[in-house]
Design a protein around this motif. Structure first.
Motif, short mmCIF file in Angstrom:
data_model
loop_
_atom_site.label_atom_id
_atom_site.label_comp_id
_atom_site.label_asym_id
_atom_site.label_seq_id
_atom_site.Cartn_x
_atom_site.Cartn_y
_atom_site.Cartn_z
N PRO A 182 1.18 -1.20 0.26
CA PRO A 182 0.12 -0.23 0.14
C PRO A 182 0.53 1.48 0.32
N GLU A 183 2.12 1.31 0.61
CA GLU A 183 2.49 2.31 0.62
C GLU A 183 3.75 2.84 -0.28
N GLU A 184 3.66 1.89 -1.68
CA GLU A 184 4.25 1.90 -2.51
C GLU A 184 3.38 1.88 -4.07
N ARG A 185 2.38 2.06 -3.44
CA ARG A 185 0.74 2.31 -4.59
C ARG A 185 1.69 3.46 -5.44
N LYS A 186 0.73 3.74 -6.88
CA LYS A 186 0.85 4.84 -7.73
C LYS A 186 -0.33 5.33 -8.16
N LEU A 187 0.01 6.15 -8.73
CA LEU A 187 -0.96 6.94 -9.92
C LEU A 187 -0.44 6.97 -11.51
N TRP A 188 -1.78 6.50 -12.25
CA TRP A 188 -1.52 6.21 -13.67
C TRP A 188 -1.73 6.76 -14.34
N TRP A 189 -1.35 7.43 -15.27
CA TRP A 189 -2.02 7.28 -16.14
C TRP A 189 -2.21 6.80 -17.89
N ILE A 190 -3.94 6.79 -17.89
CA ILE A 190 -3.58 5.90 -19.78
C ILE A 190 -4.15 6.37 -20.69
N ASN A 191 -3.13 6.31 -21.92
CA ASN A 191 -3.96 6.70 -23.06
C ASN A 191 -4.33 6.20 -23.75
N LEU A 192 -6.18 6.57 -23.82
CA LEU A 192 -6.99 5.58 -24.14
C LEU A 192 -6.81 4.93 -25.54
N GLU A 193 -6.24 6.05 -26.62
CA GLU A 193 -5.87 5.73 -28.43
C GLU A 193 -5.30 4.42 -28.02
N THR A 194 -4.69 4.23 -27.45
CA THR A 194 -3.66 3.04 -27.05
C THR A 194 -3.41 2.36 -26.21
N MET A 195 -4.11 2.61 -25.21
CA MET A 195 -4.25 2.26 -24.38
C MET A 195 -2.95 1.67 -23.69
N GLN A 196 -1.55 2.56 -23.89
CA GLN A 196 -0.51 2.69 -23.17
C GLN A 196 -0.37 3.98 -22.22
N ALA A 197 0.29 2.63 -20.96
CA ALA A 197 -0.32 3.53 -19.59
C ALA A 197 1.41 3.91 -18.71
N LYS A 198 1.45 4.83 -18.68
CA LYS A 198 2.76 5.48 -18.07
C LYS A 198 2.05 6.00 -16.20
N GLU A 199 3.47 5.50 -15.31
CA GLU A 199 2.88 5.86 -13.96
C GLU A 199 3.32 7.61 -14.23
N ILE A 200 2.46 7.91 -13.32
CA ILE A 200 2.45 9.33 -13.79
C ILE A 200 3.45 9.74 -11.60
#
Length: 356
Positions: A140-158
């Motif tokens: 839980p202390e390592e949880r991250k927010l991600w951003w997902i591009n809906l055109e490609t479904m590529q996700a990256k850590e924000i």
């Protein structure tokens, strides 16, 4: 040993999605989903500002249902343009993530083999911030927010979001609000600058850990709405707290299972669990008037689950720019229906004018 291998394979699949390896998502209809700009929404000159609307009757011909997917739907977020919504449907431990265009009726279900626990749209409607509580090997202390591009479904850590279970992002003000499970049995409501570490966060409130509801910043970050568990005669309830961030003043309203109920920083919609109506609540003056009454006979909207009549509303949200009201009704037994209804407010105004 065999079960361990299966778990490893599943974790590899999830990791590949998060890393952006599955570039062309295909939904169950075999359609590539690429969100395209839809027609611009322009205000009608005859309309008063939305925050001044009141006493509107919503007939059933101006109401439609959101595609149900597998099972009960839960609204996650409305896009900034008011044209798209993101929601999930669950069946036991499986999740079905869907995107729906309120204007065109376009429904897509990008293939995503993991659950978006909390989701918020970016300002350009082309991507989503999301928090997944099921990251493999993440504490839980390592949880991250991600951003997902809906055109490609590529996700990256924000960015990091330690112990987060719900969140809201206000890009225009560079604010992140989060509900965090730091202390056993309690949830902490924190605010932090978008680029700041959580060591610099300001704690807004602490509430007992229960059913986690949505957390929602007002349009310009003046106020924050979040759920707070209470008990009345042994019955668990989840009223909504609205806190003014400058003064710390708190107003308590009824439970709202949906995010995005704001009309302005000072005016919010409040569902009525005992009637098919939505209140408009002014948080400055305390004025509370009926925003809209909804036709009780909605049996024709969904072809399944006729059941007992609808008697109240559990959740309400507003797509401000497009003038759509989303709501989740309750039945006589206060049973969660798992249905999201969409009311066209402009249609309702037109029908009311014709009837007069």
């Amino acid at each position: 040993m065999r079960e361990r291998k299966v778990l490893v394979l599943l974790s590899m699949l999830v990791s590949s999605v998060l890393a952006g390896c599955l570039l062309r998502p295909i939904n169950e209809r075999g359609t590539i989903y690429t969100p395209a700009p839809t027609r611009a929404v322009t205000a009608e000159p005859s309309e008063p500002p939305l925050e001044e609307w009141q006493g509107l009757f919503i007939p059933k011909q101006c109401v439609r249902g959101v595609p149900r997917g597998w099972a009960g739907n839960t609204l996650k977020a409305i896009s900034s343009s008011g044209q798209w919504i993101a929601y999930v449907a669950s069946l036991e431990i499986n999740y079905h993530f869907s995107i729906y265009n309120l204007l065109t009726g376009e429904w897509r279900t990008p293939a995503a083999p993991f659950a978006f626990n909390a989701v918020k749209w970016g300002t350009d409607d082309r991507g989503l911030y999301h928090l997944s509580l099921y990251d493999h090997d993440k504490k839980p202390e390592e949880r991250k927010l991600w951003w997902i591009n809906l055109e490609t479904m590529q996700a990256k850590e924000i960015r990091d979001c330690p112990h987060c279970v719900e969140f809201d992002v206000l890009e225009t003000e560079s604010i992140l609000a989060a509900t965090r499970g730091i202390k056993r049995g309690w949830l902490q409501i924190d605010m932090v600058g978008w680029t700041e570490p959580f060591t610099a966060a300001v704690t807004i409130d602490s509430v007992k850990r229960g059913g986690v509801g949505p957390i929602s910043l007002s349009p310009h970050g003046k106020r924050l709405a979040y759920s707070a568990e209470t008990k009345d005669k042994g019955i668990r309830q989840f009223p909504m707290r609205i806190q003014e961030l400058g003064s710390g003043a708190i107003v308590t309203l009824t439970e709202n299972s949906m995010p995005d109920a704001w009309l302005t920083d000072d005016v919010i919609l409040d569902p009525d669990p005992e009637a098919m109506r939505v209140w408009r609540h002014n948080l400055v003056t305390g004025e509370r008037v009926v925003f809209a009454e909804v036709d009780r006979d909605l049996s024709s909207v969904y072809a399944i689950g006729q059941g007992s009549p609808y008697t109240g509303i559990r959740g309400v949200a507003i797509a401000r720019d497009t003038r759509f009201l989303l709501f989740e009704p309750l039945r006589e037994t206060s049973i969660w229906t798992g249905t999201i209804f969409v009311a066209d407010l402009r249609c309702s105004r037109r029908v009311s004018a014709e009837q007069r």
